[in-house]
Design an enzyme around this catalytic site. Structure first.
Site, PDB file in Angstrom:
ATOM      1  N   GLY A  84     -43.183   2.684  35.871  1.00 25.88           N
ATOM      2  CA  GLY A  84     -42.534   3.924  35.100  1.00 25.88           C
ATOM      3  C   GLY A  84     -41.290   3.607  34.552  1.00 25.88           C
ATOM      4  O   GLY A  84     -40.458   4.329  33.631  1.00 25.88           O
ATOM      5  N   SER A  85     -40.764   2.123  34.926  1.00 25.54           N
ATOM      6  CA  SER A  85     -39.330   1.866  34.251  1.00 25.54           C
ATOM      7  C   SER A  85     -39.415   0.625  33.864  1.00 25.54           C
ATOM      8  O   SER A  85     -39.449  -0.459  34.536  1.00 25.54           O
ATOM      9  CB  SER A  85     -38.232   1.965  35.406  1.00 25.54           C
ATOM     10  N   ASN A 100     -28.489 -10.472  30.540  1.00 27.45           N
ATOM     11  CA  ASN A 100     -27.962 -10.856  29.423  1.00 27.45           C
ATOM     12  C   ASN A 100     -27.715 -12.330  29.240  1.00 27.45           C
ATOM     13  O   ASN A 100     -27.919 -13.028  28.327  1.00 27.45           O
ATOM     14  CB  ASN A 100     -26.414 -10.569  29.423  1.00 27.45           C
ATOM     15  N   GLU A 101     -27.736 -13.121  30.413  1.00 25.56           N
ATOM     16  CA  GLU A 101     -27.842 -14.579  30.186  1.00 25.56           C
ATOM     17  C   GLU A 101     -29.482 -15.198  30.107  1.00 25.56           C
ATOM     18  O   GLU A 101     -29.589 -15.785  29.369  1.00 25.56           O
ATOM     19  CB  GLU A 101     -27.382 -15.309  31.496  1.00 25.56           C
ATOM     20  N   ARG A 145     -55.608 -33.444   7.485  1.00 30.97           N
ATOM     21  CA  ARG A 145     -56.843 -32.711   6.800  1.00 30.97           C
ATOM     22  C   ARG A 145     -56.808 -32.964   5.260  1.00 30.97           C
ATOM     23  O   ARG A 145     -56.005 -32.523   4.611  1.00 30.97           O
ATOM     24  CB  ARG A 145     -56.694 -31.334   7.252  1.00 30.97           C
ATOM     25  N   GLU A 159     -37.907  -9.308  29.312  1.00 29.28           N
ATOM     26  CA  GLU A 159     -36.371  -9.566  29.262  1.00 29.28           C
ATOM     27  C   GLU A 159     -35.750  -8.438  28.030  1.00 29.28           C
ATOM     28  O   GLU A 159     -34.797  -8.878  27.466  1.00 29.28           O
ATOM     29  CB  GLU A 159     -35.868 -10.813  29.211  1.00 29.28           C
TER      30      GLU A 159
HETATM   31  C1  FAD Z   1     -45.975 -11.455  31.133  1.00 24.41           C
HETATM   32  C2  FAD Z   1     -44.824 -10.255  31.476  1.00 24.41           C
HETATM   33  C3  FAD Z   1     -43.877 -10.980  32.472  1.00 24.41           C
HETATM   34  C4  FAD Z   1     -42.868 -10.106  32.778  1.00 24.41           C
HETATM   35  N1  FAD Z   1     -41.895 -10.647  33.819  1.00 24.41           N
HETATM   36  C5  FAD Z   1     -41.097  -9.763  34.306  1.00 24.41           C
HETATM   37  C6  FAD Z   1     -40.246 -10.247  35.468  1.00 24.41           C
HETATM   38  O1  FAD Z   1     -40.351 -11.293  35.871  1.00 24.41           O
HETATM   39  N2  FAD Z   1     -39.389  -9.428  36.096  1.00 24.41           N
HETATM   40  C7  FAD Z   1     -39.432  -7.842  35.702  1.00 24.41           C
HETATM   41  O2  FAD Z   1     -38.649  -7.046  36.259  1.00 24.41           O
HETATM   42  N3  FAD Z   1     -40.270  -7.457  34.550  1.00 24.41           N
HETATM   43  C8  FAD Z   1     -40.892  -8.408  33.843  1.00 24.41           C
HETATM   44  N4  FAD Z   1     -41.728  -7.925  33.027  1.00 24.41           N
HETATM   45  C9  FAD Z   1     -41.433  -6.661  32.411  1.00 24.41           C
HETATM   46  C10 FAD Z   1     -40.714  -6.616  30.898  1.00 24.41           C
HETATM   47  O3  FAD Z   1     -39.447  -6.806  31.220  1.00 24.41           O
HETATM   48  C11 FAD Z   1     -41.143  -5.116  30.406  1.00 24.41           C
HETATM   49  O4  FAD Z   1     -42.563  -4.952  30.116  1.00 24.41           O
HETATM   50  C12 FAD Z   1     -40.287  -4.781  29.305  1.00 24.41           C
HETATM   51  O5  FAD Z   1     -38.974  -4.771  29.770  1.00 24.41           O
HETATM   52  C13 FAD Z   1     -40.778  -3.429  28.440  1.00 24.41           C
HETATM   53  O6  FAD Z   1     -40.928  -2.478  29.465  1.00 24.41           O
HETATM   54  P1  FAD Z   1     -42.333  -1.558  29.430  1.00 24.41           P
HETATM   55  O7  FAD Z   1     -43.365  -2.503  29.197  1.00 24.41           O
HETATM   56  O8  FAD Z   1     -42.066  -0.545  30.419  1.00 24.41           O
HETATM   57  O9  FAD Z   1     -42.287  -0.995  28.019  1.00 24.41           O
HETATM   58  P2  FAD Z   1     -41.502   0.469  27.514  1.00 24.41           P
HETATM   59  O10 FAD Z   1     -40.091   0.427  28.014  1.00 24.41           O
HETATM   60  O11 FAD Z   1     -42.402   1.349  27.858  1.00 24.41           O
HETATM   61  O12 FAD Z   1     -41.537   0.153  25.868  1.00 24.41           O
HETATM   62  C14 FAD Z   1     -42.487   0.748  25.166  1.00 24.41           C
HETATM   63  C15 FAD Z   1     -42.161   0.478  23.611  1.00 24.41           C
HETATM   64  O13 FAD Z   1     -41.179   1.520  23.408  1.00 24.41           O
HETATM   65  C16 FAD Z   1     -39.897   0.700  22.878  1.00 24.41           C
HETATM   66  N5  FAD Z   1     -38.829   1.583  23.350  1.00 24.41           N
HETATM   67  C17 FAD Z   1     -38.571   1.888  24.507  1.00 24.41           C
HETATM   68  N6  FAD Z   1     -37.534   2.676  24.625  1.00 24.41           N
HETATM   69  C18 FAD Z   1     -36.948   2.468  23.454  1.00 24.41           C
HETATM   70  C19 FAD Z   1     -35.515   3.076  22.915  1.00 24.41           C
HETATM   71  N7  FAD Z   1     -34.689   3.515  23.714  1.00 24.41           N
HETATM   72  N8  FAD Z   1     -35.435   2.982  21.517  1.00 24.41           N
HETATM   73  C20 FAD Z   1     -36.466   2.188  20.709  1.00 24.41           C
HETATM   74  N9  FAD Z   1     -37.565   1.812  21.228  1.00 24.41           N
HETATM   75  C21 FAD Z   1     -37.765   1.854  22.385  1.00 24.41           C
HETATM   76  C22 FAD Z   1     -40.083  -0.561  23.356  1.00 24.41           C
HETATM   77  O14 FAD Z   1     -39.110  -1.315  22.261  1.00 24.41           O
HETATM   78  C23 FAD Z   1     -41.538  -0.831  23.327  1.00 24.41           C
HETATM   79  O15 FAD Z   1     -42.159  -1.199  22.083  1.00 24.41           O
HETATM   80  C24 FAD Z   1     -42.690  -8.874  32.575  1.00 24.41           C
HETATM   81  C25 FAD Z   1     -43.603  -8.388  31.552  1.00 24.41           C
HETATM   82  C26 FAD Z   1     -44.687  -9.048  31.049  1.00 24.41           C
HETATM   83  C27 FAD Z   1     -45.601  -8.408  30.032  1.00 24.41           C
END
Ligand code: FAD
Length: 388
Positions: free
Chosen positions: A137-138, A248-249, A276, A371
């Protein structure tokens, strides 16, 4: 001419040490990773024997001080390694990236002496790390996390779930963010170090992904997992700072992953279009193709300059947060365009797994998601330019 504030060096000029390091990683990637890329993608895993080679090469502890068994090199070196590896396999690129730019970086910045002594030598020698912030959810709203840390005898008891955790299948050490007080909002968030064999901790389902398939992405399950007070990273209630500042980094590293994979795709496209033949000549002889390649090379170079600039700003202790957001945003878009062009220039051969560009195209998409999604990078940049 001397380098310094009066005579800044071109961003892409590497010191002899940086160039040697980058070239040795690139050579390793060509010789030892390239032959197994297809197999790793098909099987969805990076063999432990190959990961052991990353440790031998010193790319799993790039910034770890020599006193702790690492290479004692800069953040920029980590960026160069991730770029060189990702040109061959972005799955390997992200494994090394998370290890260096998230896990080790966070430990070096926020770890107590005891934490650093316990974990840095292991991370440089043979232990993989993972960084667990996201939950079902986050995601973008990372501080809405619900993973709970309840004070227990000599520490905290963790319960809840994490989702999408890179390196989870390989990792021995996990940085886990949980809240000690949900009513306190982000000020309850605390960073904990959890070891793989900790009772009450288990690795859950592994995701079946579009791209970077060899990189493991799993759920983490915590059920009364006890973590000693000495395994807190930073201070109780200050985990939000650890998370924000590390990411950030870290996103500069994702920019590096994207320029590496875009370079890989462009190199394949250049070689293929020279070979090709259609209409009696190499397709690279057609100006329409030449211009597409020229535009891609320009876009890639612009992305590289943004990535290198952000990394060099970070290493020189100057503000870099907007530069980091810009580099990830731009490099991820460039990687998407350039890998798409590479598939296009391979024609039908670009659409099948026998050639490497199909995989790089699939791998590129993640750059706009993890990220911080591209919208979240835009939010950071907008805040800065509008003074919000
Ligand atoms: C392959 C993979 C590896 C990952 N590895 C890690 C990891 O090692 N550690 C970890 O902690 N996480 C990891 N993640 C999680 C990743 O960081 C999150 O998927 C990402 O931050 C997006 O969150 P969400 O999937 O919940 O999408 P959501 O936050 O639900 O976003 C869905 C869409 O809504 C848009 N959106 C959301 N809020 C806003 C806003 N305020 N304004 C405009 N648009 C918005 C987003 O841009 C996106 O297009 C990984 C994800 C994947 C797919």
């Amino acid at each position: 001419m001397d380098q310094g504030p009066e005579n800044p060096a071109p961003l892409t000029r590497l010191t002899p040490d940086e160039a040697l390091f980058r070239d040795s990683v690139a050579q390793f990637a060509r010789q030892e990773i390239r032959p197994v890329v297809r197999e790793m993608d098909d099987q969805g895993r990076i063999p432990r024997t190959l990961i052991d080679r990353f440790f031998d090469l010193g790319i799993m502890g790039i910034q770890v001080p020599e006193g702790h068994g690492g290479a004692g090199a800069s953040f920029f070196h980590a960026v160069l390694a991730v770029e060189a590896l990702s040109a061959v396999d972005p799955s390997v690129g992200v494994l090394v990236d998370v290890q260096n730019t998230l896990v080790i970086n966070a430990l070096m910045r926020w770890g107590s002496d005891g934490v650093q002594q316990r974990y840095l030598p292991k991370l440089a020698a043979n232990s993989v790390g993972a960084y667990a912030l996201s939950e079902a959810g986050s995601g973008s709203d990372a501080f809405a996390l619900t993973c709970r840390a309840v004070e227990a005898a000599d520490g905290f008891s963790l319960s809840g779930r994490k989702l999408w955790i890179t390196n989870a299948n390989e990792a021995d050490v996990f940085i886990v963010f949980a809240t000690v007080n949900p009513d306190a909002g982000y000020k309850g968030i605390t960073a904990f170090l959890v070891e793989r064999d900790a009772p009450g901790f288990a690795i859950g389902k592994k995701e079946d992904k579009l791209g970077i398939r060899a990189s493991s992405t799993c759920e983490l399950l915590f059920d009364g997992c006890l973590v000693g007070r000495d395994r807190i990273l930073g201070e109780v209630g200050r985990g939000y700072k650890v998370a924000i500042e590390t990411l950030n980094e870290g996103r500069i590293g994702i920019g590096a992953q994207m320029i590496g994979l875009a370079q890989g795709a462009l190199d394949h496209a250049i070689a293929y279009t020279k070979e090709r033949k259609q209409f009696g000549k190499a397709i690279a002889d057609f100006q329409g193709v030449q211009f597409q390649l020229a535009r891609a090379a320009t876009e890639l170079q612009a992305a590289r300059l943004l990535v290198y600039n952000a990394a060099r700003l970070r290493d020189s202790g100057e503000p870099f947060v907007t530069a980091a957001a810009m580099c990830k945003l731009f490099a991820a878009d460039a990687a998407e365009h350039i890998t798409s062009l590479a598939v296009q220039l391979f024609g039908g051969y670009g659409y099948v797994k026998d050639y490497p560009v199909e995989k790089l195209y699939r791998d590129a998409k993640i750059g706009q998601i993890y990220e911080g999604t591209s919208n979240l990078q835009l939010q950071t940049i907008a805040k800065q330019i509008l003074g919000l």
